[in-house]
Design a protein around this motif. Structure first.
Motif, mmCIF file in Angstrom:
data_model
loop_
_atom_site.group_PDB
_atom_site.id
_atom_site.type_symbol
_atom_site.label_atom_id
_atom_site.label_comp_id
_atom_site.label_asym_id
_atom_site.label_seq_id
_atom_site.Cartn_x
_atom_site.Cartn_y
_atom_site.Cartn_z
ATOM 1 N N ASN A 34 0.848 -1.188 0.000
ATOM 2 C CA ASN A 34 0.000 0.000 0.000
ATOM 3 C C ASN A 34 0.888 1.244 0.000
ATOM 4 N N GLN A 35 0.275 2.404 -0.016
ATOM 5 C CA GLN A 35 1.046 3.642 -0.124
ATOM 6 C C GLN A 35 1.957 3.869 1.074
ATOM 7 N N GLU A 36 1.482 3.524 2.255
ATOM 8 C CA GLU A 36 2.301 3.690 3.459
ATOM 9 C C GLU A 36 3.531 2.784 3.408
ATOM 10 N N GLU A 37 3.338 1.556 2.957
ATOM 11 C CA GLU A 37 4.461 0.622 2.843
ATOM 12 C C GLU A 37 5.442 1.062 1.775
ATOM 13 N N LYS A 38 4.937 1.543 0.672
ATOM 14 C CA LYS A 38 5.822 2.035 -0.382
ATOM 15 C C LYS A 38 6.657 3.209 0.117
ATOM 16 N N ALA A 39 6.023 4.106 0.868
ATOM 17 C CA ALA A 39 6.747 5.253 1.406
ATOM 18 C C ALA A 39 7.826 4.810 2.390
ATOM 19 N N THR A 66 0.021 -17.185 -1.207
ATOM 20 C CA THR A 66 -1.079 -16.350 -1.670
ATOM 21 C C THR A 66 -0.593 -15.360 -2.716
ATOM 22 N N SER A 67 -1.488 -15.016 -3.616
ATOM 23 C CA SER A 67 -1.196 -13.967 -4.589
ATOM 24 C C SER A 67 -1.887 -12.666 -4.203
ATOM 25 N N GLY A 68 -2.657 -12.714 -3.107
ATOM 26 C CA GLY A 68 -3.381 -11.529 -2.662
ATOM 27 C C GLY A 68 -2.534 -10.619 -1.791
ATOM 28 N N TYR A 69 -3.090 -9.480 -1.427
ATOM 29 C CA TYR A 69 -2.395 -8.515 -0.581
ATOM 30 C C TYR A 69 -2.308 -9.052 0.846
ATOM 31 N N ILE A 70 -1.129 -8.944 1.437
ATOM 32 C CA ILE A 70 -0.910 -9.330 2.830
ATOM 33 C C ILE A 70 -0.776 -8.050 3.648
ATOM 34 N N ASP A 71 -1.710 -7.831 4.540
ATOM 35 C CA ASP A 71 -1.688 -6.640 5.385
ATOM 36 C C ASP A 71 -0.870 -6.956 6.633
#
Length: 213
Positions: A34-39, A66-71
């Motif tokens: 997500n944007q926070e992780e990218k930052a 998994t191929s989905g998003y891991i939070d």
């Protein structure tokens, strides 16, 4: 990045070790962030710190299959946890390797460390006199690393700050072997628990791991 080692402890608990061989860009391309992780990734200097963060997340993705998003977030004490998966996790890294431990039904802790002679300089900082007495002088460096990895793994499992390796985590005496397990006790006020610590030598590294109850 190549899977170097994987161990299934029971039907719901496992850990794996991966050798970090890719560039940061390759690891980054394998993740959904997500944007926070990218930052956060962009704030890291290119180097081992960046590679370690990325590689533990790539390995986590592989273990969850998994191929989905891991939070994956960290709480106020810095302990990582998953929002959208039921698993409890622990992450570690050292030089060219990353390690991840997961469980569907219990808290876990893992630590991997490159074995180096300099640990003797700090042995009395993390071991009490009674613990130092059972260290095998003929395998001192490795025995000390088993103790360090064990205490680090317990610290990660319990997940609270202000827990002292020397004062609050006590290891029951055990003889040196390349692989094995022993008992340890956490005694930090309201935090009281007994653990069975597993450990093993992996190439030039030591791994310590703790499945909770």
């Amino acid at each position: 990045m190549a899977l170097a080692y994987q161990r299934q402890l029971d039907g719901m608990t496992a850990f794996a070790v991966w050798k970090i061989e890719e560039e940061a860009e390759d690891l980054y391309s394998r993740l959904q962030l997500n944007q926070e992780e990218k930052a956060y990734v962009e704030s890291l200097n290119n180097g081992k710190r960046n590679l370690h963060w990325l590689s533990t997340r790539v390995l986590l993705r592989e273990m969850l299959n998994t191929s989905g998003y891991i939070d994956c977030r960290v709480d106020e004490h810095g302990k990582p946890y998953l929002v959208n998966f039921p698993h409890q996790i622990s992450l570690s890294h050292s030089f060219d390797y990353a390690a991840v431990m997961i469980s569907e039904n219990k808290p876990v802790g893992i630590d991997i460390e490159l074995v180096k002679e300099k640990i003797v300089r700090i042995e009395d900082k993390f071991l009490c006199p009674e613990e130092l007495m059972f260290i095998d002088p003929s395998h001192r460096i490795e025995h000390l690393y088993i103790c360090w990895c064990a205490k680090e793994a317990i610290y990660k499992l319990q997940g609270k700050r202000n827990v002292s390796f020397k004062d609050h985590i006590r290891l029951h005496p055990f003889s040196f072997r390349q692989e094995g397990e022993f008992s340890a006790r956490l005694d930090a006020g309201p935090l009281q628990a007994t653990f069975t610590v597993g450990y093993e030598r992996f190439e030039d590294y030591m791994i310590g791991y703790v499945p909770g109850k």
